[in-house]
Design an enzyme around this catalytic site. Structure first.
Site, PDB file in Angstrom:
ATOM      1  N   LYS A   9       1.011  -1.316  -0.095  1.00  0.00           N
ATOM      2  CA  LYS A   9       0.067   0.094  -0.133  1.00  0.00           C
ATOM      3  C   LYS A   9       0.858   1.282   0.086  1.00  0.00           C
ATOM      4  CE  LYS A   9      -3.686  -2.372   2.633  1.00  0.00           C
ATOM      5  NZ  LYS A   9      -4.442  -2.184   3.712  1.00  0.00           N
ATOM      6  N   TYR A  49     -12.323  -2.908  -3.222  1.00  0.00           N
ATOM      7  CA  TYR A  49     -12.893  -2.794  -1.884  1.00  0.00           C
ATOM      8  C   TYR A  49     -14.507  -2.678  -1.855  1.00  0.00           C
ATOM      9  CZ  TYR A  49      -8.255  -1.359  -0.016  1.00  0.00           C
ATOM     10  OH  TYR A  49      -7.130  -1.472   0.527  1.00  0.00           O
ATOM     11  N   PHE A  57     -16.165   3.080   6.966  1.00  0.00           N
ATOM     12  CA  PHE A  57     -14.803   3.485   6.482  1.00  0.00           C
ATOM     13  C   PHE A  57     -14.484   3.562   5.109  1.00  0.00           C
ATOM     14  CE2 PHE A  57     -15.137  -1.317   7.749  1.00  0.00           C
ATOM     15  CZ  PHE A  57     -14.725  -1.756   6.672  1.00  0.00           C
ATOM     16  N   ARG A  85      -0.910 -14.966   4.153  1.00  0.00           N
ATOM     17  CA  ARG A  85      -1.570 -14.429   5.356  1.00  0.00           C
ATOM     18  C   ARG A  85      -0.812 -14.507   6.560  1.00  0.00           C
ATOM     19  NH1 ARG A  85      -5.164 -10.895   4.056  1.00  0.00           N
ATOM     20  NH2 ARG A  85      -6.276 -11.366   6.054  1.00  0.00           N
ATOM     21  N   THR A  91      -4.904  -8.057  10.493  1.00  0.00           N
ATOM     22  CA  THR A  91      -5.084  -6.542   9.956  1.00  0.00           C
ATOM     23  C   THR A  91      -4.777  -5.519  10.927  1.00  0.00           C
ATOM     24  OG1 THR A  91      -7.100  -7.652   9.009  1.00  0.00           O
ATOM     25  CG2 THR A  91      -7.140  -5.090   9.186  1.00  0.00           C
ATOM     26  N   ARG A 102       3.267  -6.849   9.241  1.00  0.00           N
ATOM     27  CA  ARG A 102       2.547  -5.700   9.908  1.00  0.00           C
ATOM     28  C   ARG A 102       2.946  -5.656  11.309  1.00  0.00           C
ATOM     29  NH1 ARG A 102      -3.270  -7.610   7.384  1.00  0.00           N
ATOM     30  NH2 ARG A 102      -3.466  -6.290   5.425  1.00  0.00           N
ATOM     31  N   ASN A 112      -1.435  -0.440   7.651  1.00  0.00           N
ATOM     32  CA  ASN A 112      -0.990  -1.576   7.851  1.00  0.00           C
ATOM     33  C   ASN A 112      -0.027  -2.182   6.747  1.00  0.00           C
ATOM     34  OD1 ASN A 112      -3.101  -2.268   6.007  1.00  0.00           O
ATOM     35  ND2 ASN A 112      -4.240  -3.176   7.569  1.00  0.00           N
ATOM     36  N   HIS A 115      -1.753  -5.476   1.362  1.00  0.00           N
ATOM     37  CA  HIS A 115      -3.083  -6.271   1.266  1.00  0.00           C
ATOM     38  C   HIS A 115      -2.538  -7.434   0.705  1.00  0.00           C
ATOM     39  CE1 HIS A 115      -6.833  -7.435   0.039  1.00  0.00           C
ATOM     40  NE2 HIS A 115      -6.337  -7.744  -1.242  1.00  0.00           N
ATOM     41  N   GLU A 126      -9.323 -10.542  -7.477  1.00  0.00           N
ATOM     42  CA  GLU A 126      -8.399  -9.446  -7.266  1.00  0.00           C
ATOM     43  C   GLU A 126      -7.395  -9.590  -8.308  1.00  0.00           C
ATOM     44  OE1 GLU A 126      -8.852  -8.949  -2.504  1.00  0.00           O
ATOM     45  OE2 GLU A 126      -7.118  -9.920  -3.192  1.00  0.00           O
TER      46      GLU A 126
END
Length: 152
Positions: A9, A49, A57, A85, A91, A102, A112, A115, A126
């Site tokens: 990100k 998203y 949010f 993951r 998260t 993270r 964070n 993704h 995705e």
């Protein structure tokens, strides 16, 4: 082999963490099959998203992901979705295990770092949003036999 979508990100890009993040997945033995840096359009952000569209949010997510460049990637390997993951961490960075991306680099949920797809159907959706078929490269690393057991 399974594929997953990962995106560093804007906060991860701005903080110069792209190389460190890629290194984690390469060191694990996963294969990078697509990579690009881009400024995310509002349309792409809203599609990505989309499941959060009705949540409070959502506007902040879209604003943040479109604020600066993102590094989008497709990784391939045995169990890559679940393993990614674990490498990424939960998260909320304050609840993420030490040693995860993270847990090591993040503090706030809204910053964070990365993704990652959470399931095979999500990964497929995705990947198709972010990459055309022609942007994904099929190749065989020479170290494959050193990463995976070969059937007898």
């Amino acid at each position: 082999m399974e594929r997953t979508f990962l995106a560093v990100k804007p906060d991860g890009v701005q903080r110069g963490l792209v190389g460190k993040i890629i290194s984690r997945f390469e060191s694990k033995g996963f294969k990078l099959v697509a990579l690009k840096m881009l400024k995310v359009s509002r349309d792409l952000a809203e599609k990505h998203y989309g499941e959060h569209k009705e949540r409070s949010f959502f506007p902040g997510l879209v604003q943040f992901i479109t604020s600066d460049p993102v590094v989008a990637m497709v990784w391939e390997g045995k169990g890559v979705i679940a393993a990614s993951r674990k490498i990424i961490g939960v998260t909320n960075p304050l609840n993420a295990d030490n040693g995860t991306i993270r847990g090591e680099f993040g503090i706030d949920v809204g910053r964070n770092i990365i993704h990652g797809s959470d399931a095979p159907d999500t990964a497929e959706r995705e990947i198709s949003l972010w990459f055309s078929h022609d942007e994904i490269t099929s190749w065989q690393p020479s170290v494959t036999s050193w990463v995976y057991e070969q059937p007898e």
